[in-house]
Design an enzyme around this catalytic site. Structure first.
Site, PDB file in Angstrom:
ATOM      1  N   LYS A  46       0.871  -1.130   0.227  1.00 21.44           N
ATOM      2  CA  LYS A  46      -0.152   0.042   0.291  1.00 21.44           C
ATOM      3  C   LYS A  46       0.865   1.472  -0.063  1.00 21.44           C
ATOM      4  O   LYS A  46       0.408   1.816  -0.736  1.00 21.44           O
ATOM      5  CB  LYS A  46      -0.800   0.236   1.008  1.00 21.44           C
TER       6      LYS A  46
ATOM      7  N   ARG B  22      -9.449   0.464   9.620  1.00 18.75           N
ATOM      8  CA  ARG B  22      -8.834  -0.750   9.389  1.00 18.75           C
ATOM      9  C   ARG B  22      -9.949  -1.585  10.872  1.00 18.75           C
ATOM     10  O   ARG B  22      -9.936  -2.325  10.853  1.00 18.75           O
ATOM     11  CB  ARG B  22      -7.857  -0.732  10.205  1.00 18.75           C
TER      12      ARG B  22
ATOM     13  N   ARG C 248      11.469  -7.311   4.214  1.00 16.11           N
ATOM     14  CA  ARG C 248      11.183  -4.906   4.808  1.00 16.11           C
ATOM     15  C   ARG C 248      11.996  -5.118   5.773  1.00 16.11           C
ATOM     16  O   ARG C 248      12.779  -4.247   6.043  1.00 16.11           O
ATOM     17  CB  ARG C 248      10.205  -5.172   4.456  1.00 16.11           C
TER      18      ARG C 248
ATOM     19  N   ARG D  60      11.068  -1.217  10.949  1.00 13.20           N
ATOM     20  CA  ARG D  60      10.287  -1.425  11.412  1.00 13.20           C
ATOM     21  C   ARG D  60      10.092  -2.488  12.520  1.00 13.20           C
ATOM     22  O   ARG D  60      10.454  -3.447  12.381  1.00 13.20           O
ATOM     23  CB  ARG D  60       8.999  -1.147  10.795  1.00 13.20           C
TER      24      ARG D  60
ATOM     25  N   ARG E 195      -0.097  -9.291  13.487  1.00 11.60           N
ATOM     26  CA  ARG E 195      -0.911  -8.510  12.354  1.00 11.60           C
ATOM     27  C   ARG E 195      -1.968  -8.488  11.700  1.00 11.60           C
ATOM     28  O   ARG E 195      -2.474  -8.440  11.235  1.00 11.60           O
ATOM     29  CB  ARG E 195       0.488  -7.711  11.616  1.00 11.60           C
TER      30      ARG E 195
END
Ligand code: AMP
Length: 190
Positions: free
Chosen positions: A14, A89, A128, A134, A146
């Protein structure tokens, strides 16, 4: 105005896609995850609160998130529209967003969803995590949580927007440019 919800599970791409699409369509990109991370970095009150949830891969409470989102929209005056990335969300957030935009005389033109299988996403997120800095991308337990949050609270939004005739699914597997082209085909029609 063109207001688009860019939707998809964690790691669907996204943020990457929003960066190209905001330029192409002259839209303001609001990523609630980015706003939270900015606040954490600057050690604001909101950041301290959000960190507790984000570190575990849990969703930040609706009330806090909705208030923050509204403030982000209000920061921008007369604009062409918004790409909402990572928001809504939950159903409460979607209802609040609709009410807020209606009050402003505008609406969501569509939810454009990147569709990617979960196994591929876990791989992408771990990859990532090696460079993103992160912490929620480096621990597989947090990543799984998540996804659990996504499945139990967020995935239902597909039906919410489908009921409005506003859901558009796009294949999120392929090269970044190919996916941008697929998304643009939908954006053009909205
Ligand atoms: P993201 O950058 O979109 O992957 O979001 C990272 C984290 O920020 C999520 O795992 C949540 O903890 C928090 N977050 C971002 N957007 C929202 C939202 N709309 N509602 C609740 N929590 C959010």
């Amino acid at each position: 105005m063109k207001n688009i919800v860019l939707f998809g599970p964690p790691g669907a791409g996204k943020g990457t896609q929003a960066t190209s699409l905001k330029k192409k369509y002259n839209l303001i990109h609001i990523s609630t995850g980015d706003v939270f991370r900015f606040n954490i970095k600057n050690e604001t009150e909101l950041g301290l609160l959000a960190k507790k949830y984000m570190d575990e891969g849990d969703l930040v409470p609706d009330e806090v998130t909705i208030k923050m989102l509204k403030a982000e929209v209000e920061k921008n005056g007369d604009v062409n529209g918004f790409i909402f990335d990572g928001f809504p969300r939950t159903t409460s957030q979607a209802i609040a967003l609709d009410a807020f935009l209606t009050k402003k005389g505008t609406k969501i033109n569509g939810m454009v969803a990147l569709e990617v299988a979960e196994d591929l996403l876990v791989e992408r997120l771990l990859e990532r995590g090696k460079t993103s800095g992160r912490t929620d991308d480096t621990d597989e337990v947090k990543i799984r949580n998540r996804f659990n949050e996504y499945k139990t609270k967020t995935a239902v939004l597909k039906e919410y927007y489908q009921a409005q005739g506003n859901y558009f699914g796009v294949d999120g597997v392929g090269s970044i440019d190919d996916i941008t082209d697929r998304l643009a085909e939908v954006f053009d029609k909205l």
